[in-house]
Design an enzyme around this catalytic site. Structure first.
Site, short mmCIF file in Angstrom:
data_model
loop_
_atom_site.label_atom_id
_atom_site.label_comp_id
_atom_site.label_asym_id
_atom_site.label_seq_id
_atom_site.Cartn_x
_atom_site.Cartn_y
_atom_site.Cartn_z
N THR B 205 45.94 -4.62 40.47
CA THR B 205 44.84 -4.53 41.44
C THR B 205 44.86 -3.15 42.01
OG1 THR B 205 45.04 -6.79 42.09
CG2 THR B 205 43.68 -5.43 43.47
N GLU B 287 53.67 -4.34 48.11
CA GLU B 287 53.71 -5.34 49.18
C GLU B 287 55.15 -5.60 49.64
OE1 GLU B 287 51.36 -8.44 47.44
OE2 GLU B 287 49.49 -7.58 48.16
#
Lengths: 405, 405
Positions: B205, B287
């Protein structure tokens, strides 16, 4: 109905009729086996860490082990033996004796030598396993004293202590015994297994020793072992990691009733069911696991595609954290399916995902269950595959960030 | 020396001489580009969530996108266009418009149509991107009003607002601009990128838009884009997950000085360095990431083997939690190497692991650094490969268990 506790989903086991749990049973419940687990000081905790298991009768056996290209020293030693001739096992926990070079191999050979000498059997018939930290040598003084203590303690009551001795990060003991009621009479199947991390399809840091008193030919045992391993320990995924130490050994000593052909088939199905029972306990006890999911893929073009998709979904940290978070996140499953198919697919389609019979969009409450099914339909063909997977939790990170070398 | 902050390790970028950061620069720093990021209400936070970027001059462009077999609707629409003819971009964040079927494709087409109409350019030259939640339709009323606001706001000062509008879980803005000093004069390179999760080699992504005023031919732009993407966005791994939305677009509008052949080569190297700079920021902002590691493999039989080993180590949750825990755990690296080689290897060997020049056994203090190198030597041949990887932390689990659909 058979008691498969601690597994809630007995339907996952697919056991043949007549398979009944033996309360308090273990790897020594089948006739003609003795075992014991002793303490030799490799586990800092002082818990049992060395075990010996043997058949008192001649056996037929078969061995499946890791596909990791850097196998541990014991795995390399076992591979030099005749896989159909193992009648005893010596195993230690705490140190894996993996990535230990020639010295490691000499140590593993010495373990088989000493055990064979003490048992009065050929060392070539003694299977060796080690599980624990990779990259450290084992203390052979401790191991030597431990093997004496373990062989001294051998008894028909020692199966549970043996099972305790093979555990590492396991939170639960994975073992027990079943009786299979056949027209010819009863046969018994026992299992002692361990495994909680470094687990993926095609084996992992898992050890499993299956004993049976069924009278099986060498060919039978080989076929049964390969089929049982494929449908059980090769179908679980905790963290996608394949250990250098994986071992599944099945021994059959023929102390039980002679079997007709049809019963041999049922016996094979029963051994596979017992292996699935132990394998699912490994997924359930996956490091930090809060949920256990049977992940099925159907409608694939062929079995390879079904397996590739199932493994990609099972190993996706995004899917595994969604299972932990009880989030019916169809998008993450769809993304992992697309990644596994990559380039190959061509036309656009959308996988259909059902959780315990409920469309994923409505499945939030189903995901509160500790065990459930996720079924992924691809509508591309008729092939299917399934495996069992645990979720990715804070406890997994804590366990593995803090388990220092 | 060029300032590559927020990357500490400038040696990871391998920039050509003469590449200098433009303070406060953005995708509109090269001559002839305007951009703006507006708010249309798709992000619950009320932050900017729709952006438009355009070149005021004709461009040569090239597009690299995801290899996920279930690409998003915008990716499918872009693939119907001439990849060398994009001169504008419209992008929204909040909803990925992925797994949205025919309606999703009509929505993506409508975004290009409306943007082309408002800009007075052919819709076929407008690249469309969407990033965010998979499996939901975008609200075209909001998008429509947003495109009007974004095109109304277009200016040479709007590059940073555009970059803000494309972010999702990003904690940092990944963009900026550089000037490349060449004998013929200066050319400028700007980049706006986003990406923090669902990131693995072969894109993720991630969205990245590169602008330059260099005068490059269509062939130059294609070759430069493919080489730059391969050595940057295809070399980062946060969680091994490949998104259906990945997009890298490079546009060159020729407003800068004409270039000789040698300078075109340097220009390509500079664009690749700028892409690596942005890609490493993505790994760094992975993340929950606490550490960023350049993972190099050398001594492999061939490049495929080197890449396979590097990716297996980069995606191992056991290695990633060891990096988080600052644990110089050679055994886990060795295990992942063995898993990647599987069956293929044959003879036994042990990988040599060095961390920032220190043997792993002595590297515990080195692992306190926020950025460091892990070099794995296989001693099997001469091939090598490297990528950048972030660790697996509690924050990763929290972010992904709580980021609900």
């Amino acid at each position: 109905m058979t008691d498969f506790s601690p597994i809630e989903r007995g339907d996952w086991i697919a056991a043949p009729d007549g398979l009944v749990r033996i309360p308090g049973g273990s790897v020594t419940s089948p006739d003609g086996y003795v075992a014991y687990g002793a303490t030799c000081g490799l586990k800092v905790s002082g818990a049992r860490d060395i075990g010996v298991l043997r058949s008192l009768r001649p056996t037929r056996s078969w061995l499946m082990d890791t596909t990791n290209a850097l196998p541990s020293a014991p795995v390399r030693v076992n591979r030099t033996r005749d896989r159909s001739q193992f009648s005893a096992v010596v195993v230690n926990a705490g140190i894996a004796n993996a990535a230990t070079g020639d010295q490691g191999e000499r140590d593993a050979l010495a373990m088989a030598e000493q055990t064979g000498l003490l048992l009065g059997v050929a060392p070539e018939t003694v299977l060796v396993s080690s599980t624990g930290v990779i990259g450290e040598h084992i203390d052979m003084d401790k191991i030597g004293r431990g093997i004496i203590a373990a062989t001294d303690g051998l008894s028909v009551d020692g199966g549970t202590s043996f099972n305790e001795a093979i555990c590492t990060t396991d939170r639960t003991l994975k073992g027990g015994a079943f009786v299979l009621q056949l027209p010819e009479g009863d046969i018994r199947i026992g299992i002692a297994a361990k495994g909680a991390g470094m687990i993926r399809p095609t084996m992992a840091t898992m050890l499993a020793y299956v004993t049976t008193d069924a009278p099986l030919s060498a060919d039978d045992v080989r076929e049964i072992t390969l089929a049982a391993g494929e449908s059980s320990f090769n179908r679980i995924s905790v963290d996608g990691q394949m250990s250098p130490s994986d071992t599944l050994l099945v021994m059959a000593n023929g102390a039980g009733a002679p079997l007709a052909g049809a019963s041999r088939q049922v016996c094979g199905d029963a051994i596979a069911a017992v292996c699935r029972w132990a394998a699912i306990q490994m997924a359930k006890d996956g490091e930090g696991a809060a949920h256990t999911v049977r992940l099925g893929v159907h409608g694939a073009l062929d079995r390879d595609e079904a397996a590739r998709v199932a493994r990609a979904v099972a190993e996706s940290p995004l899917v595994k954290t969604a299972i932990f978070g009880r989030d019916p996140n169809w998008g993450r499953i769809s993304q992992a399916v697309g990644q596994a198919l990559a380039v190959a697919a061509g036309q656009v389609f959308e996988p259909v995902v059902v959780i315990d019979g409920v469309a994923i969009a409505d499945a939030a409450t189903v995901m509160d269950r500790a065990e459930y099914d996720i079924e992924i339909g691809l509508s591309r063909g008729n092939a299917e595959y399934a495996l069992w997977v645990s979720d990715l939790t804070h406890d997994y990170v804590t366990l593995n960030a803090e388990y220092h070398t």
